[in-house]
Write an enzyme that holds these catalytic residues in place. Structure first.
Site, PDB file in Angstrom:
ATOM      1  N   PRO A  22       0.780  -1.245   0.000  1.00  0.00           N
ATOM      2  CA  PRO A  22       0.000   0.000   0.000  1.00  0.00           C
ATOM      3  C   PRO A  22       0.812   1.296   0.000  1.00  0.00           C
ATOM      4  O   PRO A  22       0.230   2.368  -0.085  1.00  0.00           O
ATOM      5  CB  PRO A  22      -0.833  -0.116   1.287  1.00  0.00           C
ATOM      6  CG  PRO A  22      -0.061  -1.020   2.177  1.00  0.00           C
ATOM      7  CD  PRO A  22       0.685  -1.961   1.294  1.00  0.00           C
ATOM      8  N   GLY A  82       4.564   3.615  -1.208  1.00  0.00           N
ATOM      9  CA  GLY A  82       5.670   3.700  -2.158  1.00  0.00           C
ATOM     10  C   GLY A  82       6.861   2.945  -1.603  1.00  0.00           C
ATOM     11  O   GLY A  82       7.504   2.144  -2.281  1.00  0.00           O
ATOM     12  N   GLY A  83       7.126   3.217  -0.347  1.00  0.00           N
ATOM     13  CA  GLY A  83       8.209   2.525   0.333  1.00  0.00           C
ATOM     14  C   GLY A  83       7.971   2.543   1.816  1.00  0.00           C
ATOM     15  O   GLY A  83       7.216   3.384   2.316  1.00  0.00           O
ATOM     16  N   MET A  84       8.561   1.602   2.522  1.00  0.00           N
ATOM     17  CA  MET A  84       8.488   1.564   3.988  1.00  0.00           C
ATOM     18  C   MET A  84       9.886   1.257   4.498  1.00  0.00           C
ATOM     19  O   MET A  84      10.503   0.264   4.101  1.00  0.00           O
ATOM     20  CB  MET A  84       7.469   0.496   4.424  1.00  0.00           C
ATOM     21  CG  MET A  84       7.388   0.310   5.931  1.00  0.00           C
ATOM     22  SD  MET A  84       6.789   1.811   6.769  1.00  0.00           S
ATOM     23  CE  MET A  84       7.682   1.696   8.310  1.00  0.00           C
ATOM     24  N   GLU A  85      10.332   2.111   5.421  1.00  0.00           N
ATOM     25  CA  GLU A  85      11.732   2.116   5.847  1.00  0.00           C
ATOM     26  C   GLU A  85      12.071   1.015   6.847  1.00  0.00           C
ATOM     27  O   GLU A  85      12.745   1.281   7.846  1.00  0.00           O
ATOM     28  CB  GLU A  85      12.050   3.492   6.430  1.00  0.00           C
ATOM     29  CG  GLU A  85      11.296   3.856   7.739  1.00  0.00           C
ATOM     30  CD  GLU A  85       9.935   4.526   7.541  1.00  0.00           C
ATOM     31  OE1 GLU A  85       9.315   4.327   6.485  1.00  0.00           O
ATOM     32  OE2 GLU A  85       9.504   5.229   8.464  1.00  0.00           O
ATOM     33  N   HIS A 119      14.619   8.444  -0.089  1.00  0.00           N
ATOM     34  CA  HIS A 119      13.750   8.768   1.046  1.00  0.00           C
ATOM     35  C   HIS A 119      13.806   7.664   2.118  1.00  0.00           C
ATOM     36  O   HIS A 119      14.073   7.946   3.292  1.00  0.00           O
ATOM     37  CB  HIS A 119      12.318   8.972   0.548  1.00  0.00           C
ATOM     38  CG  HIS A 119      11.330   9.250   1.633  1.00  0.00           C
ATOM     39  ND1 HIS A 119      10.942  10.523   1.986  1.00  0.00           N
ATOM     40  CD2 HIS A 119      10.658   8.412   2.459  1.00  0.00           C
ATOM     41  CE1 HIS A 119      10.083  10.458   2.982  1.00  0.00           C
ATOM     42  NE2 HIS A 119       9.883   9.183   3.287  1.00  0.00           N
ATOM     43  N   GLU A 120      13.586   6.427   1.695  1.00  0.00           N
ATOM     44  CA  GLU A 120      13.552   5.332   2.686  1.00  0.00           C
ATOM     45  C   GLU A 120      14.925   5.153   3.343  1.00  0.00           C
ATOM     46  O   GLU A 120      15.032   4.885   4.536  1.00  0.00           O
ATOM     47  CB  GLU A 120      13.081   4.020   2.052  1.00  0.00           C
ATOM     48  CG  GLU A 120      11.710   4.085   1.365  1.00  0.00           C
ATOM     49  CD  GLU A 120      10.625   4.786   2.164  1.00  0.00           C
ATOM     50  OE1 GLU A 120      10.674   4.769   3.400  1.00  0.00           O
ATOM     51  OE2 GLU A 120       9.723   5.374   1.526  1.00  0.00           O
ATOM     52  N   HIS A 133      15.515   7.573   6.123  1.00  0.00           N
ATOM     53  CA  HIS A 133      14.883   7.170   7.382  1.00  0.00           C
ATOM     54  C   HIS A 133      15.846   6.397   8.287  1.00  0.00           C
ATOM     55  O   HIS A 133      15.589   6.268   9.489  1.00  0.00           O
ATOM     56  CB  HIS A 133      13.660   6.285   7.117  1.00  0.00           C
ATOM     57  CG  HIS A 133      12.379   7.037   6.895  1.00  0.00           C
ATOM     58  ND1 HIS A 133      11.852   7.901   7.824  1.00  0.00           N
ATOM     59  CD2 HIS A 133      11.496   7.026   5.864  1.00  0.00           C
ATOM     60  CE1 HIS A 133      10.687   8.392   7.365  1.00  0.00           C
ATOM     61  NE2 HIS A 133      10.463   7.876   6.173  1.00  0.00           N
ATOM     62  N   GLU A 168       8.915  12.311   9.158  1.00  0.00           N
ATOM     63  CA  GLU A 168       8.775  12.481   7.707  1.00  0.00           C
ATOM     64  C   GLU A 168       9.320  13.818   7.194  1.00  0.00           C
ATOM     65  O   GLU A 168       9.883  13.872   6.108  1.00  0.00           O
ATOM     66  CB  GLU A 168       7.316  12.282   7.291  1.00  0.00           C
ATOM     67  CG  GLU A 168       6.785  10.862   7.526  1.00  0.00           C
ATOM     68  CD  GLU A 168       7.542   9.761   6.778  1.00  0.00           C
ATOM     69  OE1 GLU A 168       8.300  10.061   5.835  1.00  0.00           O
ATOM     70  OE2 GLU A 168       7.371   8.584   7.172  1.00  0.00           O
ATOM     71  N   ASP A 209      -3.792   6.687  10.895  1.00  0.00           N
ATOM     72  CA  ASP A 209      -3.954   6.507   9.442  1.00  0.00           C
ATOM     73  C   ASP A 209      -4.901   7.562   8.851  1.00  0.00           C
ATOM     74  O   ASP A 209      -4.769   7.939   7.685  1.00  0.00           O
ATOM     75  CB  ASP A 209      -4.509   5.112   9.109  1.00  0.00           C
ATOM     76  CG  ASP A 209      -3.430   4.024   9.176  1.00  0.00           C
ATOM     77  OD1 ASP A 209      -2.228   4.369   9.173  1.00  0.00           O
ATOM     78  OD2 ASP A 209      -3.800   2.830   9.241  1.00  0.00           O
ATOM     79  N   TYR A 267       5.043  15.663   5.831  1.00  0.00           N
ATOM     80  CA  TYR A 267       6.182  15.572   4.910  1.00  0.00           C
ATOM     81  C   TYR A 267       6.615  16.956   4.436  1.00  0.00           C
ATOM     82  O   TYR A 267       7.777  17.338   4.541  1.00  0.00           O
ATOM     83  CB  TYR A 267       5.803  14.746   3.668  1.00  0.00           C
ATOM     84  CG  TYR A 267       5.564  13.286   3.916  1.00  0.00           C
ATOM     85  CD1 TYR A 267       4.385  12.847   4.526  1.00  0.00           C
ATOM     86  CD2 TYR A 267       6.492  12.330   3.531  1.00  0.00           C
ATOM     87  CE1 TYR A 267       4.152  11.503   4.740  1.00  0.00           C
ATOM     88  CE2 TYR A 267       6.268  10.977   3.744  1.00  0.00           C
ATOM     89  CZ  TYR A 267       5.094  10.572   4.346  1.00  0.00           C
ATOM     90  OH  TYR A 267       4.863   9.240   4.567  1.00  0.00           O
TER      91      TYR A 267
END
Ligand code: BES
Ligand code: ZN
Length: 648
Positions: free
Chosen positions: A296, A298-301, A325-326, A329, A348, A411, A419
C-alpha cells in the site's frame, strides 16, 4: 516569564539543579501553554499499553509461518526492566489469539479487554508480587487471525511467478499490535532476535544470521534498538541480487533482474551522500525488497530492508528518489524517532529534508528545488482538500492532536502535510541560519537523539542549545512565531524556490491552456522532459482549474488530444499516469474512465489508489463503486479500509 529569584529557596534549588526540567526549557518559554510539565517526551495517545513502567532490553520473536492456514503462530518474549511497582503489564493487541503467558517461566493470569475500534484490545497480564524485581521476562504464545490488519496473504495465483504463496507485513503506524502483543508506541525501542520457521524464504527487519543446516529456519538479529512499528516480515518465492557493496535487492525470481537494474546505479551513491550529510550508516546492510503490487505504500523504511512498491520498477530509474527517502529514514525515524504520531513531522519532515539534500548533493541545488516545488504542490493540494472538514483541517497543523473524541486513528491523519510542511520548516531554518551554520546542527541533532524517541519540544530545546553562544542565530530563532509554526492549520509562507527546471514545464502548460486546438503541439515538446518535469507540467495544468472561471471541461477535446500526442496513459511512470488521469477527469474525458478503472485494479499504492477512486467517484460513482467491489480482495487491508471510507 517567571522570575526564578522570587521562588522559595527550596524550589529554586530544585529547579536549578535539574536544568532539563520542562519549565526551564526554551520550548516552555516559547510555548507556555503547550509543553507538558514533565521530563521526557509527551505520552503517546495511540497506545493502550502502560509502557511508562517498562523498558525492554531485548525482544525475541519465534514464529512459524502456517502457509496453508495463512497465519503466524509462536511466541514473543520480552526481557523487561521494571520501573516503579506496577502490578500489571498492559500490551497492545489487535485480533490476536492469545494462548498462554509465562512470567519468569511461570504461568500468569491475563485478560483481554473490550476492543477499542481504533486501538484494539488491551492485553492485561497480572504480575505476581514476587516478580517485581527490576528485571522480568514475559513470554506470550499466540497466533494471528485473518482479521490482522498488518498482514496481507497472497495465493500463488496472486503473485507474479505463480509458484508459491506470499505474505508481508506493514506495521506503521499502529498495526504492529496485530502481528504480536506489543508496546505499540514509537516511544519504546528494543533490540530484536527474530526466528522464523517457513517452507518458503523469509526476510525480516534485521541482519540475516546463518542458521546452520535447517533450510526452513530463518534467523535475524536487530542489534540497534527499534520501535515495534519497524518490525517487519515477508515471505514467498524470494531471491536476491546485489545492487551495491552493502546492498541486495529481493524479489520474486522472475522480476529480479529488472529490480536489480532499477536500483544498482544509485543505491550506494545515496548511502555515501547521506553519510556525508549526517554520519556513517549504522545498520551495516541496506537491502530493498520489491513487493507485489498490492503493497500500500511507495516505500516503507523497515530497518536493513526497505519494502518497496513494484511501481518503482519502471525500467528508467526515474523513481529512485523513493529509495533516497527510505534510506534517509535510517537516520530520521529509525535512529531518531518521533515519540508519537502527533509528532510525525519529526520522522517524515526530516526525511524529506534529507532526501532532497541527497538529491542536491548528487544532482545539484536546482534539482533539489525542483523536487521541493513538486512537494509544495502536493502540500497545497492536501491543504485545499483537508480544509473542507474541521477535523481534517486540524491535521494540517505541523504538530497534530490525536487525543480528541477518545482518540483518532493515525492513518486518518496521514497526508502530505507532515512531509511537506515539515521539510519546508527545516528548509526555512536552513535559509534563516545559513547552510554553513545549519549543517553542523543536522549532524548534532541526529547524534544527540540517536536510539531515542522525542517530541517537538525536545527538538526546539536541542536547536536553541546548539546555538546558545551565537547571538545572531538565537535572535532569529526567538523572532520566529513558534505557536503559529507548530499549531496553525494551513499553508506556511511559501519559500523562494529556484524555478529554472520548472519554467519549461510552466510555459508548455500555459500554451495548452491558451490553445484552441492541438495543431501546434507534438511529442517533440516533451522530448527533453524527465518524468518529474512531466509531473510538474500536468500539475500546472490542473491548477488552472477554477481560476478566473477557467474549466478544463470546456476543453475536453484538447485534453484528449494531448493524452494521445504525449502517450500519457501509456507512460511507464506511475506518477505521470496518476496526474494524467486527474487532468483527464477534470476535463471529463469519458473514454478515460474505464482505463482509470483498469489501472486502479492493478496498482495498490494508496498514494495513487485513493485519489484515483476519489476522482472516478466524482464523475462516475457507479463505476468507482463497482470497480472497488470487484477489486476489494486485491487491496491490502489498510488500503481497503481507507478507500471504503473515502467512497462512504
Ligand atoms: N514511512 C512512510 C510510509 C508510511 C507512513 C507507512 C505512515 C505507514 C504510515 C514511508 O517512508 C514513506 O513516506 N513513503 C512514501 C514515499 C516517499 C518518497 C514520500 C510513500 O509511500 O509514498
Ligand atoms: Zn517516509
Amino acid at each position: 516569564m517567571f522570575n526564578l529569584r522570587a521562588l522559595s529557596g527550596v524550589a529554586h534549588r530544585f529547579l536549578t539543579r535539574q536544568p532539563h526540567l520542562r519549565t526551564m526549557s526554551h520550548a516552555a518559554r516559547l510555548l507556555p501553554n503547550r509543553v507538558p510539565h514533565k521530563k521526557g517526551p509527551e505520552r503517546d495517545p495511540s497506545t493502550l499499553s502502560n509502557y511508562e513502567h517498562f523498558k525492554p532490553t531485548n525482544t525475541s520473536v519465534n514464529l512459524k509461518v502456517h502457509w496453508a492456514d495463512q497465519k503466524l503462530a509462536g511466541s514473543v518474549t520480552y526481557d523487561l526492566t521494571v520501573d516503579g511497582n506496577p502490578d500489571k503489564l498492559v500490551l497492545d493487541t489487535s485480533y490476536l489469539d492469545i494462548q498462554e503467558i509465562l512470567v519468569n517461566g511461570h504461568k500468569a493470569d491475563f485478560s483481554i479487554g473490550d476492543r477499542h475500534p481504533i486501538f484494539g484490545s488491551p492485553l492485561t497480564i497480572t504480575l505476581p508480587a514476587t516478580t517485581n524485581a527490576p528485571n522480568i521476562q514475559v513470554k506470550i504464545s499466540y497466533a494471528t487471525t485473518p482479521s490482522c490488519t498488518a498482514l496481507q496473504w497472497l495465493t500463488p495465483e496472486q503473485t507474479a511467478g505463480k509458484k508459491a504463496p506470499y505474505f508481508f507485513s506493514q506495521c506503521q503506524a499502529i498495526h504492529a499490535r496485530s502481528v504480536m502483543p506489543a508496546f505499540d508506541t514509537p516511544s519504546v525501542k528494543s533490540t530484536f532476535d527474530i526466528e522464523i520457521e517457513s517452507e518458503h524464504p523469509v526476510v525480516a527487519s534485521g541482519l540475516p544470521i546463518k542458521s546452520g543446516s535447517d533450510a526452513n529456519k530463518f534467523v535475524f538479529r536487530q542489534k540497534v534498538p527499534i520501535p515495534a512499528y519497524l518490525f517487519a516480515l515477508a515471505g514467498g518465492d524470494l531471491d536476491s541480487a546485489p545492487i551495491g557493496p552493502r546492498s541486495d535487492v529481493y524479489s520474486e525470481p522472475c522480476d529480479l533482474h529488472k529490480c536489480q537494474y532499477e536500483f544498482e546505479a544509485d543505491t550506494e551513491k545515496f548511502i555515501n551522500a547521506a553519510e556525508k550529510i549526517v554520519f556513517p550508516y549504522e545498520w551495516e546492510k541496506y537491502d530493498v525488497l520489491v513487493l507485489p503490487p498490492s503493497f500500500p505504500y511507495g516505500g516503507m523504511e523497515n530497518p536493513n530492508i526497505t519494502f518497496a512498491t513494484p511501481t518503482l520498477v519502471s525500467g528508467d530509474r526515474q523513481n529512485v528518489d523513493v529509495i533516497a527517502h527510505e534510506l534517509a529514514h535510517s537516520w530520521s525515524g529509525n535512529l531518531v524517532t518521533n515519540c508519537s504520531w502527533e509528532h510525525f513531522w519529526l520522522n517524515e519532515g526530516w526525511t524529506v529534508y534529507l532526501e532532497r539534500r541527497i538529491v542536491g548533493a548528487l544532482e545539484g541545488e536546482q534539482q533539489r528545488h525542483f523536487s521541493a516545488i513538486i512537494g509544495w504542490n502536493a502540500l497545497e493540494e492536501s491543504v485545499k482538500l483537508m480544509s473542507r472538514d474541521p477535523v481534517q483541517e486540524s491535521y494540517t497543523q505541523l504538530v497534530v492532536d490525536l487525543k480528541p473524541n477518545g482518540g483518532a486513528d493515525p492513518d486518518d491523519a496521514f497526508s502530505s502535510v507532515p512531509y511537506e510542511k515539515g521539510s519546508t520548516f527545516l528548509f526555512h531554518l536552513e535559509t534563516l541560519i545559513g547552510q554553513a551554520k545549519f549543517d553542523p546542527f543536522v549532524k548534532h541533532y541526529f547524534m544527540h537523539f540517536r536510539y531515542q524517541s522525542l517530541d517537538t519540544y525536545q527538538f526546539i530545546d536541542c536547536l536553541f542549545d546548539f546555538y546558545a553562544n551565537d547571538k545572531e542565530v538565537t535572535d532569529k530563532l526567538n523572532a520566529l512565531d513558534w505557536e503559529k509554526t507548530l499549531f496553525a492549520p494551513g499553508l506556511p509562507t511559501k519559500p523562494q524556490f529556484d524555478t529554472t527546471l520548472a519554467d519549461e514545464c510552466y510555459s508548455l502548460a500555459s500554451r495548452w491552456k491558451d490553445a484552441s486546438d492541438a495543431s501546434a503541439f507534438s511529442a517533440q515538446d516533451i522530448a527533453s522532459f524527465n518524468s518529474s518535469q512531466m509531473v510538474v507540467f500536468l500539475i500546472t495544468l490542473s491548477e488552472y482549474e477554477g481560476k478566473n472561471g477557467f474549466s478544463w471541461a470546456n476543453k475536453k477535446e484538447l485534453i484528449s488530444q494531448m493524452g494521445d500526442i504525449y502517450s500519457l496513459a501509456n507512460s511507464s511512470n506511475p506518477e505521470v499516469i496518476a496526474k494524467w488521469y486527474s487532468i483527464a477527469i477534470l476535463a471529463k474525458v469519458e473514454s478515460e474512465y474505464p482505463k482509470l478503472a483498469d489501472w486502479l485494479a492493478a496498482v495498490g499504492r494508496m498514494k495513487f489508489v485513493r485519489p484515483g477512486y476519489r476522482a472516478l467517484n466524482s464523475v462516475d460513482p457507479k463505476l468507482a463503486k463497482e470497480t472497488f467491489e470487484k477489486n476489494k480482495d486485491f487491496y491490502h487491508p489498510i488500503c481497503r479500509d481507507m478507500v471504503a471510507k473515502d467512497l462512504q
